[in-house]
Design an enzyme around this catalytic site. Sequence first.
Site, PDB file in Angstrom:
ATOM      1  N   LYS A   1      84.764  11.513 -52.427  1.00 39.90           N
ATOM      2  CA  LYS A   1      86.071  12.066 -52.089  1.00 39.90           C
ATOM      3  C   LYS A   1      86.955  12.081 -53.326  1.00 39.90           C
ATOM      4  CE  LYS A   1      89.702  11.748 -48.566  1.00 39.90           C
ATOM      5  NZ  LYS A   1      90.200  10.999 -47.388  1.00 39.90           N
TER       6      LYS A   1
ATOM      7  N   CYS B   1      87.754  14.489 -44.789  1.00 42.57           N
ATOM      8  CA  CYS B   1      88.997  14.270 -44.051  1.00 42.57           C
ATOM      9  C   CYS B   1      90.187  14.970 -44.695  1.00 42.57           C
ATOM     10  CB  CYS B   1      89.229  12.773 -43.877  1.00 42.57           C
ATOM     11  SG  CYS B   1      90.442  12.402 -42.579  1.00 42.57           S
TER      12      CYS B   1
ATOM     13  N   GLU C   1      82.754  10.894 -41.407  1.00 42.82           N
ATOM     14  CA  GLU C   1      83.202  10.059 -42.517  1.00 42.82           C
ATOM     15  C   GLU C   1      82.964   8.584 -42.182  1.00 42.82           C
ATOM     16  OE1 GLU C   1      87.534   9.207 -44.697  1.00 42.82           O
ATOM     17  OE2 GLU C   1      87.433  10.130 -42.711  1.00 42.82           O
TER      18      GLU C   1
END
Length: 522
Positions: free
Chosen positions: A337, A387, A276
């Site tokens: 995301k 994540c 990330e």
Amino acid sequence: MRFRRANPNDPPKPQRSTQGRMIITGLAGALCVFAFAPFGWWPLEILGLATLFYQVLRSSSVKAAALIGWAFVTGWTVAGVHWLYVSMHTYGAMPAPLAALAVLLLGAAMGLYGAGAMATAAWLRKRWTLPLPAANLLVFPAIWALFEWVRGWLFTGFPWLSSGYAHNHSPLAGFAPVIGMYGLGWLAAVLAGALLLLLHRTRVRAAGLIIAICVAGVGLSFLQWTYPEGKPISVRLLQGNIPQDEKFNGAKVQSTIKLYQDAITAAPADLIATPETAIVMLPQQLPPDYLAGLAQFMNRTGSNLVLGIPLADSQTAYFNSVIGIPSTGSSYYRYDKHHLVPYGEFIPYGFRWFVNLMSIPLGDQTSGREIQPAFPIKDQRVLPNICYEDLFGEEIADQLNHPAQDQKPATMLLNVSNLAWFGETIAIPQHLQISQMRSLETGRPMLRATNTGATAIINGEGKVVQQLPMNTFGTLAAKVQGMAGSTPYILWGNKLFLVLLALSLSGAWFWAKRSKNQPKAA
């Protein structure tokens, strides 16, 4: 108001103050941290829940039950996520007293779910005048699991350390592809309730139930819900090991993008993946030939790259994203995301003052679409998550059950993370355990490319088959087989779990009704 004893055969309640019970359950909740990774002592969680239920069953009122439940979950949360202090103070520059207070306040807020669960369970037991077996096996486990599920989505959700995660290697693991992580938490609570009944006159039936659940879980682990599709692909997962205090340092950014350029082009692979925000600059801020040079390498070697990089659609719309650079030279793939971290990636209304106390870059982002396409690589389809997103199993299952753009479902999952925010704490093995649960639920391998760890390859059975050492620079290379097919959890998500909770509570109601008609029954 004191409870009437629900059954004349129930043991008498010892006289102990509510404060004393809160201390006992608070300590029991805190000790449950050892049930999770990296310790893995999962029986401790069942013992902890049994302690909670015991103390609530012998409490004097619904209010006392709420306080006892609050103490248990507060202790559970503060002990389990104490590492947030590191991210807020060490890397976020928040003053130490405020960082410690913030962890305590988070624990207290999560404790409200425990308070609600135990107050509701105690109220139902009193309202329905339930005997111990009905309370221990039907009401308390169902209400505990229901409030854990609510905690997973209310106010965007915080399911970290939900009780089901402790059981990725326990006999309950075989239930994960059927009823998911929350279902495992419910079964753990049923085992806790049955454990208490070993001291009751129904001990033989309780022991039989414990054995039956464990045997069924082991048996289910032998079922193959998914099957190999296509040929394995070669993967290279990069672990840059960039210290968090250097990651956004202007003097270090150029050396970081060079480090990743060299690591990416060091060798070809069907899939090369970075962590990330491996690149912290927007594409337009990079040297003009940077992405073009990577694309040339992909085209020349037949490789495909997933690169963690922030993107901006406008001056106010920033995304935590990955881009996929395919070997074919076609247009770039993009994944944004969707499930953002509160206070770290988006600012809840009224809390900008709190976020301003920390030095968190890219802290006010835009959420991506809920359903996004996978990245096709040869015979496989790779679905990224970034994540924190892999905490939300139902969202990943939904993307597999309803793939975007008329694609076939993804055959493997890819988590890219930067956990350097948490230093050398138990947050990193806890996050690895979360990824293992996603593999168990979906029957898909999970690839993890992280900054400082845990960079790993997890097979479709939830087992870590390869892993890089923590806090080292390195590349994890392997061949990975994609999997197709649907587990029950992919098809139904948490629906089956919720149906089971409804059946449990309905069964308790009928049990209570029968007990009223037959006062002498157990």
